[in-house]
Design a protein around this motif. Structure first.
Motif, PDB file in Angstrom:
ATOM      1  N   LEU A 178      26.619 -34.502  33.244  1.00 33.04           N
ATOM      2  CA  LEU A 178      27.500 -33.502  33.837  1.00 33.04           C
ATOM      3  C   LEU A 178      27.690 -32.320  32.890  1.00 33.04           C
ATOM      4  CD1 LEU A 178      30.298 -35.772  35.408  1.00 33.04           C
ATOM      5  CD2 LEU A 178      28.400 -34.675  36.591  1.00 33.04           C
ATOM      6  N   GLU A 179      27.888 -32.632  31.623  1.00 32.19           N
ATOM      7  CA  GLU A 179      28.100 -31.582  30.615  1.00 32.19           C
ATOM      8  C   GLU A 179      26.879 -30.673  30.495  1.00 32.19           C
ATOM      9  OE1 GLU A 179      29.978 -29.279  28.042  1.00 32.19           O
ATOM     10  OE2 GLU A 179      30.983 -31.116  28.708  1.00 32.19           O
ATOM     11  N   THR A 180      25.709 -31.270  30.539  1.00 31.68           N
ATOM     12  CA  THR A 180      24.462 -30.512  30.372  1.00 31.68           C
ATOM     13  C   THR A 180      24.220 -29.552  31.530  1.00 31.68           C
ATOM     14  OG1 THR A 180      23.473 -32.326  29.114  1.00 31.68           O
ATOM     15  CG2 THR A 180      21.963 -30.729  30.074  1.00 31.68           C
ATOM     16  N   ASN A 181      24.573 -29.977  32.741  1.00 25.10           N
ATOM     17  CA  ASN A 181      24.179 -29.229  33.937  1.00 25.10           C
ATOM     18  C   ASN A 181      25.290 -28.413  34.596  1.00 25.10           C
ATOM     19  OD1 ASN A 181      21.415 -30.113  34.010  1.00 25.10           O
ATOM     20  ND2 ASN A 181      22.196 -32.121  34.571  1.00 25.10           N
ATOM     21  N   ARG A 182      26.470 -28.391  34.016  1.00 24.71           N
ATOM     22  CA  ARG A 182      27.541 -27.655  34.674  1.00 24.71           C
ATOM     23  C   ARG A 182      27.317 -26.144  34.563  1.00 24.71           C
ATOM     24  NH1 ARG A 182      32.987 -28.292  30.950  1.00 24.71           N
ATOM     25  NH2 ARG A 182      32.148 -27.416  29.031  1.00 24.71           N
ATOM     26  N   LYS A 183      27.716 -25.433  35.605  1.00 24.44           N
ATOM     27  CA  LYS A 183      27.560 -23.981  35.646  1.00 24.44           C
ATOM     28  C   LYS A 183      28.900 -23.275  35.473  1.00 24.44           C
ATOM     29  CE  LYS A 183      23.647 -24.404  38.813  1.00 24.44           C
ATOM     30  NZ  LYS A 183      23.209 -24.235  40.217  1.00 24.44           N
ATOM     31  N   GLN A 184      29.994 -24.043  35.519  1.00 21.90           N
ATOM     32  CA  GLN A 184      31.317 -23.460  35.430  1.00 21.90           C
ATOM     33  C   GLN A 184      32.052 -24.028  34.224  1.00 21.90           C
ATOM     34  OE1 GLN A 184      33.208 -23.932  39.310  1.00 21.90           O
ATOM     35  NE2 GLN A 184      31.180 -24.112  40.226  1.00 21.90           N
ATOM     36  N   GLN A 185      33.230 -23.487  33.957  1.00 26.96           N
ATOM     37  CA  GLN A 185      34.011 -23.920  32.810  1.00 26.96           C
ATOM     38  C   GLN A 185      34.414 -25.386  32.930  1.00 26.96           C
ATOM     39  OE1 GLN A 185      34.342 -21.811  30.335  1.00 26.96           O
ATOM     40  NE2 GLN A 185      35.402 -23.263  29.004  1.00 26.96           N
ATOM     41  N   SER A 186      34.772 -25.801  34.152  1.00 28.27           N
ATOM     42  CA  SER A 186      35.177 -27.183  34.385  1.00 28.27           C
ATOM     43  C   SER A 186      34.321 -27.787  35.489  1.00 28.27           C
ATOM     44  CB  SER A 186      36.657 -27.248  34.783  1.00 28.27           C
ATOM     45  OG  SER A 186      36.877 -26.519  35.966  1.00 28.27           O
ATOM     46  N   PHE A 187      34.248 -29.132  35.501  1.00 29.51           N
ATOM     47  CA  PHE A 187      33.461 -29.821  36.511  1.00 29.51           C
ATOM     48  C   PHE A 187      34.145 -29.744  37.873  1.00 29.51           C
ATOM     49  CE2 PHE A 187      32.480 -32.887  32.838  1.00 29.51           C
ATOM     50  CZ  PHE A 187      31.435 -32.102  32.400  1.00 29.51           C
ATOM     51  N   GLN A 188      33.360 -29.526  38.921  1.00 31.12           N
ATOM     52  CA  GLN A 188      33.860 -29.719  40.279  1.00 31.12           C
ATOM     53  C   GLN A 188      33.933 -31.211  40.572  1.00 31.12           C
ATOM     54  OE1 GLN A 188      34.807 -27.274  42.736  1.00 31.12           O
ATOM     55  NE2 GLN A 188      34.899 -26.132  40.813  1.00 31.12           N
ATOM     56  N   ARG A 189      32.896 -31.919  40.132  1.00 27.06           N
ATOM     57  CA  ARG A 189      32.784 -33.346  40.447  1.00 27.06           C
ATOM     58  C   ARG A 189      33.733 -34.170  39.567  1.00 27.06           C
ATOM     59  NH1 ARG A 189      29.388 -36.661  43.104  1.00 27.06           N
ATOM     60  NH2 ARG A 189      27.753 -35.158  43.509  1.00 27.06           N
ATOM     61  N   LYS A 190      34.460 -35.070  40.197  1.00 30.68           N
ATOM     62  CA  LYS A 190      35.340 -35.994  39.493  1.00 30.68           C
ATOM     63  C   LYS A 190      34.744 -37.398  39.530  1.00 30.68           C
ATOM     64  CE  LYS A 190      38.728 -32.923  39.050  1.00 30.68           C
ATOM     65  NZ  LYS A 190      39.128 -32.353  37.747  1.00 30.68           N
ATOM     66  N   VAL A 191      35.101 -38.192  38.539  1.00 32.84           N
ATOM     67  CA  VAL A 191      34.693 -39.598  38.491  1.00 32.84           C
ATOM     68  C   VAL A 191      35.968 -40.436  38.445  1.00 32.84           C
ATOM     69  CG1 VAL A 191      33.402 -41.364  37.245  1.00 32.84           C
ATOM     70  CG2 VAL A 191      32.601 -38.984  37.222  1.00 32.84           C
ATOM     71  N   GLN A 192      36.054 -41.426  39.328  1.00 35.83           N
ATOM     72  CA  GLN A 192      37.226 -42.291  39.358  1.00 35.83           C
ATOM     73  C   GLN A 192      36.832 -43.731  39.035  1.00 35.83           C
ATOM     74  OE1 GLN A 192      39.201 -41.679  43.183  1.00 35.83           O
ATOM     75  NE2 GLN A 192      40.343 -39.944  42.328  1.00 35.83           N
TER      76      GLN A 192
END
Length: 296
Positions: A148-162
């Motif tokens: 997720l860190e490698t491929n994010r395009k924004q400051q924070s992730f849209q995708r959440k993990v629960q």
């Protein structure tokens, strides 16, 4: 045929009567033409024995399985980032220095990416649901975090993990080891079922459903839809009750044995410094499937 030049590798753990790792590695040695053999080192006293006898025997590297992954981590001079985060390793490279590596998470990650890369797109709004909070969950979460860190395009992730698990202190350990990220949340069974449309990927990491392990699946048929993908890392039996429930609702399935296959392939590459070819992967996968079907 073996000679004085044949390198020795193997798997260390207890019990090991069920292990499929020799099928993976010895097949890859044969296909690649690499002069090596992969043996089974079954003993319940490895913590007392130590790795000295293996080095005396000339063993170049070992896969490590339960219950020795945490112990293996303590035996190394050098450790990979994943091992350091998890405080556990499933691979020891016995060179001039002992190096500890963990390929569990990367094996799971590759299994998911092979199936559908969108499932790990950090810019997607759908959530990932992790069932369980043990060592496997920790390793998979570490690798997912890196992806997720490698491929994010924004400051924070849209995708959440629960995470859905009974052991809240184990969840706390996972959160702390990953730096308490904002994208990682806890949930309950009731909330997960109520919000089932929010998820596209479900990863089951507990032993429930494994041959010889009882217990009801954490989720039931009320949860799954055709919009879900289930990755149950249990591979024996080939289809757990949870997988059968999900299949009945037309959910996509990532086979559990894929994690075993791809973490083993990564180990082979570390052992031999040889890149695995796609045709070798297909051959090993067919052998694994054949062996698993025989063990029904």
């Amino acid at each position: 045929m073996y000679s004085k030049h044949t390198e020795i590798f193997g798997i260390l753990g207890f019990p090991l009567g069920h292990t499929l790792s020799p099928w993976i590695h010895n097949t890859l040695f044969q296909l690649s033409g690499y002069d090596a053999v992969y043996l089974v080192f079954e003993n319940e006293r490895w913590k007392e024995i130590g790795i000295g006898p293996l080095r005396d025997l000339g063993v170049k590297g070992v896969s490590v399985t339960i219950p020795f992954k945490e112990w293996a981590y303590t035996q190394a001079d050098k450790v990979c980032e994943s091992s350091k985060t998890m405080l556990a390793s499933n691979t020891l490279l016995l060179r001039s220095e002992v190096e500890a590596v963990n390929t569990d998470g990367s094996g799971a990650l590759f299994s998911i990416l092979q199936n559908n890369p969108d499932l790990l797109d950090p810019n997607e709004s759908k959530k990932i649901l992790i069932l369980g909070s043990g060592g496997s969950a920790k390793g998979i979460l570490f690798s997912i975090a890196k992806e997720l860190e490698t491929n994010r395009k924004q400051q924070s992730f849209q995708r959440k993990v629960q995470i859905l698990a009974r052991n809240q202190s184990a969840i706390s350990e996972i959160e702390q080891s990953l730096g308490n990220p904002a994208w990682l949340e806890r949930t309950t069974k009731e909330d997960a079922i109520k919000n089932k449309e929010d998820y596209d990927l479900v990863i089951h990491t507990t032993p429930i459903g494994m041959k010889g392990v009882g217990g009801e699946p954490i989720l039931d048929s009320n949860f799954f839809t055709k919009k879900h993908t289930l990755f149950d890392i249990v591979y024996n039996p080939l289809e757990t009750n949870l997988v059968q429930i999900a299949k009945q609702k037309k959910a996509a399935i990532i086979p559990g044995y894929h994690m075993l296959l791809f973490q083993g392939i990564k180990q082979f590459e570390l052992f031999t410094n040889t890149k695995v070819k796609q045709k070798w992967i297909r051959k090993v996968e067919s052998i694994l499937l054949h062996e698993l079907k025989k063990r029904k």
